[in-house]
Design an enzyme around this catalytic site. Structure first.
Site, PDB file in Angstrom:
ATOM      1  N   GLY A  23    -107.196   5.836 -48.799  1.00 40.37           N
ATOM      2  CA  GLY A  23    -107.064   7.139 -49.169  1.00 40.37           C
ATOM      3  C   GLY A  23    -106.330   8.198 -48.401  1.00 40.37           C
ATOM      4  O   GLY A  23    -105.542   8.735 -48.694  1.00 40.37           O
ATOM      5  N   SER A  49    -118.117 -18.655 -39.289  1.00 43.74           N
ATOM      6  CA  SER A  49    -117.353 -17.942 -38.215  1.00 43.74           C
ATOM      7  C   SER A  49    -118.465 -17.059 -37.240  1.00 43.74           C
ATOM      8  O   SER A  49    -118.330 -17.060 -36.110  1.00 43.74           O
ATOM      9  CB  SER A  49    -116.519 -17.323 -38.795  1.00 43.74           C
ATOM     10  OG  SER A  49    -115.620 -16.503 -37.624  1.00 43.74           O
ATOM     11  N   ALA A  54    -121.391 -16.672 -32.340  1.00 41.89           N
ATOM     12  CA  ALA A  54    -122.749 -16.578 -31.525  1.00 41.89           C
ATOM     13  C   ALA A  54    -123.178 -17.689 -30.715  1.00 41.89           C
ATOM     14  O   ALA A  54    -123.633 -17.454 -29.542  1.00 41.89           O
ATOM     15  CB  ALA A  54    -124.175 -16.345 -32.879  1.00 41.89           C
ATOM     16  N   GLU A 137    -115.145  -3.043 -36.931  1.00 40.30           N
ATOM     17  CA  GLU A 137    -114.080  -3.171 -35.914  1.00 40.30           C
ATOM     18  C   GLU A 137    -112.879  -2.674 -36.758  1.00 40.30           C
ATOM     19  O   GLU A 137    -112.581  -3.121 -38.075  1.00 40.30           O
ATOM     20  CB  GLU A 137    -113.693  -4.643 -35.444  1.00 40.30           C
ATOM     21  CG  GLU A 137    -112.531  -4.740 -34.638  1.00 40.30           C
ATOM     22  CD  GLU A 137    -112.347  -5.868 -33.973  1.00 40.30           C
ATOM     23  OE1 GLU A 137    -112.599  -6.289 -32.601  1.00 40.30           O
ATOM     24  OE2 GLU A 137    -111.860  -6.873 -34.790  1.00 40.30           O
TER      25      GLU A 137
HETATM   26  P1  0O2 Z   1    -111.384 -13.847 -36.614  1.00 39.59           P
HETATM   27  O1  0O2 Z   1    -111.485 -14.970 -37.418  1.00 39.59           O
HETATM   28  O2  0O2 Z   1    -110.319 -12.976 -36.926  1.00 39.59           O
HETATM   29  O3  0O2 Z   1    -112.867 -13.173 -37.012  1.00 39.59           O
HETATM   30  P2  0O2 Z   1    -114.549  -9.672 -26.066  1.00 39.59           P
HETATM   31  O4  0O2 Z   1    -116.170  -9.506 -26.426  1.00 39.59           O
HETATM   32  O5  0O2 Z   1    -113.796  -8.089 -26.313  1.00 39.59           O
HETATM   33  O6  0O2 Z   1    -113.829 -10.154 -24.925  1.00 39.59           O
HETATM   34  P3  0O2 Z   1    -113.918 -10.338 -29.077  1.00 39.59           P
HETATM   35  O7  0O2 Z   1    -115.398  -9.832 -29.500  1.00 39.59           O
HETATM   36  O8  0O2 Z   1    -113.669 -11.690 -29.726  1.00 39.59           O
HETATM   37  O9  0O2 Z   1    -113.789 -10.299 -27.336  1.00 39.59           O
HETATM   38  O10 0O2 Z   1    -113.085  -8.931 -29.221  1.00 39.59           O
HETATM   39  P4  0O2 Z   1    -111.678  -9.199 -29.245  1.00 39.59           P
HETATM   40  O11 0O2 Z   1    -110.940 -10.033 -28.380  1.00 39.59           O
HETATM   41  O12 0O2 Z   1    -111.162  -7.738 -29.382  1.00 39.59           O
HETATM   42  O13 0O2 Z   1    -111.152 -10.158 -30.813  1.00 39.59           O
HETATM   43  C1  0O2 Z   1    -111.680  -9.621 -31.855  1.00 39.59           C
HETATM   44  C2  0O2 Z   1    -110.837  -9.952 -33.010  1.00 39.59           C
HETATM   45  O14 0O2 Z   1    -109.627  -9.698 -32.407  1.00 39.59           O
HETATM   46  C3  0O2 Z   1    -110.737 -11.638 -33.317  1.00 39.59           C
HETATM   47  O15 0O2 Z   1    -111.831 -11.925 -33.968  1.00 39.59           O
HETATM   48  C4  0O2 Z   1    -109.432 -11.876 -33.937  1.00 39.59           C
HETATM   49  O16 0O2 Z   1    -109.365 -11.099 -35.312  1.00 39.59           O
HETATM   50  C5  0O2 Z   1    -108.476 -10.721 -33.020  1.00 39.59           C
HETATM   51  N1  0O2 Z   1    -108.070 -11.466 -32.034  1.00 39.59           N
HETATM   52  C6  0O2 Z   1    -108.297 -11.270 -30.503  1.00 39.59           C
HETATM   53  N2  0O2 Z   1    -107.485 -12.141 -29.828  1.00 39.59           N
HETATM   54  C7  0O2 Z   1    -106.592 -12.580 -30.611  1.00 39.59           C
HETATM   55  C8  0O2 Z   1    -105.567 -13.681 -30.200  1.00 39.59           C
HETATM   56  O17 0O2 Z   1    -105.171 -14.209 -29.468  1.00 39.59           O
HETATM   57  N3  0O2 Z   1    -104.706 -14.247 -31.548  1.00 39.59           N
HETATM   58  C9  0O2 Z   1    -105.360 -13.821 -32.781  1.00 39.59           C
HETATM   59  N4  0O2 Z   1    -104.582 -14.363 -33.773  1.00 39.59           N
HETATM   60  N5  0O2 Z   1    -106.162 -12.769 -33.106  1.00 39.59           N
HETATM   61  C10 0O2 Z   1    -106.988 -12.443 -32.259  1.00 39.59           C
HETATM   62  P5  0O2 Z   1    -112.225 -13.542 -34.023  1.00 39.59           P
HETATM   63  O18 0O2 Z   1    -113.772 -13.446 -34.014  1.00 39.59           O
HETATM   64  O19 0O2 Z   1    -111.815 -14.153 -32.870  1.00 39.59           O
HETATM   65  O20 0O2 Z   1    -111.467 -13.991 -34.964  1.00 39.59           O
END
Ligand code: 0O2
Length: 202
Positions: A23, A49, A54, A137
């Protein structure tokens, strides 16, 4: 509790946030000004995932609601880096959710080379049993950051997180190139926008 029931509010959050953020994009277009939003996507984290995350972090399944912040995730993709901060500022003024955490992986890129702006919000979901608060998020990034992150994510999936050295160093170089691309595009932003306005009028 069944997964379908657990994930239902998150599904609703993703749908609502997509509508709201798209929007914003439409409103910019109506006013014929440059939209800081190129496109918006969203997803509910797949069950496998959620379980993997977890398990890796020792979170019991009854705590995933509060401990896993990205079960509901939306992504706002922008053309230019300063568009990201325009969106961030706009999201700060909203009254339909509360921002509980912000991670600026643009100012502080991750060691992987990952750049993006993350906002964790507490979002009120209206249910038949009343209002329930859930975390979600919002990832905000440029097209170049998105291109890099999507490819890196696929490679990590393929290699189960253990990237061969050569792939890793190529990804580092690609991250640098994406950063440079964003920098160069920012420098000619006004020219690009003018060209896009002319193109739009035709
Ligand atoms: P998916 O498959 O995308 O769901 P923290 O507790 O803050 O240290 P958290 O909770 O993992 O860690 O938060 P963070 O680091 O902010 O990362 C959250 C999401 O950001 C990830 O979800 C990814 O989507 C993206 N992300 C973070 N770091 C990277 C990276 O190095 N490369 C890529 N491609 N994406 C990243 P998931 O659950 O890891 O994955």
């Amino acid at each position: 509790m069944k997964w379908e029931v657990i994930l239902a509010p998150y599904k609703q959050i993703v749908e609502e946030l997509k509508v709201k953020l798209r929007g914003m994009r439409s409103q910019f277009e109506l006013e014929s000004s440059h939209s800081p939003i190129e496109f918006v996507t969203g997803r509910v984290k797949p069950i496998h995932s959620i379980m993997e995350k977890a398990e890796m972090r020792g979170i019991s399944l009854d705590k995933i609601d509060t401990e896993i912040q990205d079960i509901a995730g939306v992504r706002v993709v922008c053309q230019f880096v300063d568009d990201i901060y325009t969106i961030v500022d706009m999201l700060h003024t909203r009254t339909d959710f509360t921002i509980v955490e912000e991670k600026d992986y643009i100012a502080n890129k991750k060691t992987s080379g990952y750049r993006s702006y993350h906002m964790i919000i507490e979002y009120p979901v209206e249910t038949i049993h009343g209002t329930k608060l859930h975390l979600a998020e919002i990832q905000i990034r440029t097209l170049a950051m998105n291109f890099w992150a999507t490819n890196e994510h696929s490679l990590n999936y393929k290699y189960e997180g253990k990237l061969p050295e050569e792939v890793e160093s190529r990804l580092q170089r690609a991250a640098e190139a994406a950063f440079k691309l964003d920098e160069e595009m920012s420098k000619i932003k006004s020219e690009i926008q003018e060209a896009q306005r002319i193109f739009h009028r035709k």
